[in-house]
Design an enzyme around this catalytic site. Structure first.
Site, PDB file in Angstrom:
ATOM      1  N   HIS A 128       3.768   3.985  12.065  1.00 49.54           N
ATOM      2  CA  HIS A 128       2.949   5.072  12.614  1.00 49.54           C
ATOM      3  C   HIS A 128       3.685   5.921  13.656  1.00 49.54           C
ATOM      4  CE1 HIS A 128      -0.976   2.592  11.649  1.00 49.54           C
ATOM      5  NE2 HIS A 128      -0.096   2.601  10.646  1.00 49.54           N
ATOM      6  N   GLU A 141       4.238  -5.742   3.374  1.00 52.96           N
ATOM      7  CA  GLU A 141       4.186  -5.181   4.726  1.00 52.96           C
ATOM      8  C   GLU A 141       5.496  -5.527   5.424  1.00 52.96           C
ATOM      9  OE1 GLU A 141       2.079  -3.297   6.285  1.00 52.96           O
ATOM     10  OE2 GLU A 141       0.206  -3.400   5.152  1.00 52.96           O
ATOM     11  N   ASP A 148      -0.582   4.451   0.639  1.00 51.14           N
ATOM     12  CA  ASP A 148      -1.093   5.497   1.522  1.00 51.14           C
ATOM     13  C   ASP A 148      -0.411   5.375   2.877  1.00 51.14           C
ATOM     14  OD1 ASP A 148      -2.490   3.063   2.095  1.00 51.14           O
ATOM     15  OD2 ASP A 148      -4.000   4.209   3.196  1.00 51.14           O
ATOM     16  N   ASP A 156       6.027   1.426   6.382  1.00 50.75           N
ATOM     17  CA  ASP A 156       4.582   1.134   6.297  1.00 50.75           C
ATOM     18  C   ASP A 156       3.894   2.083   5.319  1.00 50.75           C
ATOM     19  OD1 ASP A 156       2.120  -0.003   6.884  1.00 50.75           O
ATOM     20  OD2 ASP A 156       1.806   1.232   8.661  1.00 50.75           O
ATOM     21  N   GLU A 208      -5.316   1.650   2.352  1.00 53.66           N
ATOM     22  CA  GLU A 208      -5.170   0.508   3.264  1.00 53.66           C
ATOM     23  C   GLU A 208      -5.288   0.955   4.709  1.00 53.66           C
ATOM     24  OE1 GLU A 208      -3.189  -2.424   5.903  1.00 53.66           O
ATOM     25  OE2 GLU A 208      -2.662  -0.326   5.568  1.00 53.66           O
ATOM     26  N   GLU A 209      -4.823   2.173   4.987  1.00 56.92           N
ATOM     27  CA  GLU A 209      -4.878   2.695   6.355  1.00 56.92           C
ATOM     28  C   GLU A 209      -6.270   3.209   6.719  1.00 56.92           C
ATOM     29  OE1 GLU A 209      -2.609   2.257   8.396  1.00 56.92           O
ATOM     30  OE2 GLU A 209      -0.659   2.197   7.408  1.00 56.92           O
ATOM     31  N   HIS A 245       0.833  -1.211   0.000  1.00 58.55           N
ATOM     32  CA  HIS A 245       0.000   0.000   0.000  1.00 58.55           C
ATOM     33  C   HIS A 245       0.861   1.251   0.000  1.00 58.55           C
ATOM     34  CE1 HIS A 245       0.220   1.213   4.340  1.00 58.55           C
ATOM     35  NE2 HIS A 245       0.364  -0.079   4.559  1.00 58.55           N
TER      36      HIS A 245
END
Length: 361
Positions: A326, A148, A69, A91, A124-125, A67
């Site tokens: 994150h 991932e 995003d 991520d 995805e987030e 992903h």
């Protein structure tokens, strides 16, 4: 531009410098698609703003999906002490860029046996998982790899499922001296009951097989005539407890006066350890000097979305330390990132060899 003109670290750095919070991925998708074209791949952006690529003309269909995003919160992009800092470094722009360079480096022999589809997925987030849901009915892979962070020696076999729950209680207002629980207290009692149920389910279970609960929000709305209390919590679900089964339990514990709303349903997934895909990754990791380690993750990913659509061998793989996801200091070790490219390319080559006896396209 020649293939050698694109340096993987500089290309990833460029991707990190383009902000792409969920729903605003178009600019980075165009950057990635253009890069794939420069590397000799077919590159384009689809209707869901996914960055798409394709290489090879073989009969064996392989999807590499990461992903593009990120969660909100930009981190100054910088290369410092062998580490590349930036939102998405692990991520998951880092894993997806590793997939791009792995696919671009495939031998002609592998390209005759495999058709590799690259998907830099959007949202995805976000609960929507827009990009993955767009390609789910459109691609029919024999193998799928989800980009991932697993660490370059790690192979992720599964992710827990998820269920988001909103509970609401509304009742007539009364004097605080009255011996009756108010709306907020009734919701608190309900959540305590859910915690007790989850803890009973968790006795003797390893973390991946436990029910995890998190209270996300609790609000009491002031009103003159009516009390209104709302809470929002999520459950992380093990393979033995799919969302619909969890809903039955949650509904049974709720008094009829409490309104429940369920959303964000993600089915838990755990794949087998021994498939042609896992063997290819184990071989590639060992060839790169590592020791393969299988992992199970307590979070969720696009694997949860795609596994019900694609009943094929599937793993998640990517360079990077997932504990940095994150965080304000998200970064990937450059050496780790380059090892990830080497392993991904090696796994694809090994997979092609597995199908060496099959008719080429």
């Amino acid at each position: 531009m020649s293939k050698s003109a694109l340096d993987p670290v500089e290309f990833l750095k460029g991707a990190l410098e383009i902000p792409s919070p969920s729903g605003k991925e178009r600019a980075v998708a165009e950057y990635l698609a253009e890069g794939m074209q420069k590397l000799g791949l077919k590159g384009f952006v689809d209707e869901a703003d996914n960055a798409r690529g394709q290489v090879g003309e073989g009969p064996v269909q392989v999807v590499l999906l990461g992903h593009i995003d990120t969660v909100p919160g930009q981190i100054p992009v910088r290369l410092e002490g062998g580490r590349l800092f930036g939102r998405g470094a692990v991520d998951a722009k880092g894993p997806f860029v590793a997939m791009i360079f792995a696919a671009a480096g495939l031998s002609e022999e592998a390209r005759r046996r495999l058709t590799v589809h690259l998907v830099g997925a959007t949202e995805e987030e976000a609960p929507s998982s827009k990009g993955a849901r767009f390609v789910a009915p459109r691609l029919k892979p024999h193998y799928a790899v989800i980009g991932e962070p697993s660490g370059w020696e790690g192979i992720t076999l599964g992710y827990k499922g998820r269920l988001l729950v909103k509970a609401r209680r509304e009742k007539d207002h009364f004097h605080s001296a009255h011996h009756e629980p108010n709306a907020a207290e009734e919701l608190i009692s309900y959540f305590v009951a859910i915690k007790a149920w989850a803890e009973a389910m968790n006795v003797g279970q390893r973390p991946f097989d436990q029910v995890q609960y998190t209270l996300r929000d609790f609000r009491v709305h002031p009103a003159e005539l009516r009390q209104v209390a709302e809470m929002f919590f999520d459950l992380r679900l093990p393979p033995r407890l799919p969302p619909e089964e969890a809903i039955r339990h949650l509904t049974a514990y709720a008094p009829p006066t409490i309104e429940l709303e369920f959303f964000g349903r993600e089915v838990p997934y755990q794949g087998p350890k021994d498939t042609p895909l896992t063997r290819a990754f184990r071989q590639a990791i060992r060839k790169a000097g590592g020791r393969p380690v299988f992992k199970l993750k307590t979070g969720t990913s696009d694997m949860n979305v795609l596994a019900p659509h694609w009943p094929v061998p599937m793993v998640a793989y990517g360079p990077g330390d997932s504990t940095l996801d994150h965080t304000p200091y998200e970064h990937v070790e450059v050496a780790e990132f380059l090892k990830g490219i080497e392993v991904l390319r090696g796994a694809l080559e090994a997979l092609a060899q597995t199908h060496a006896g099959e008719k080429e396209g």
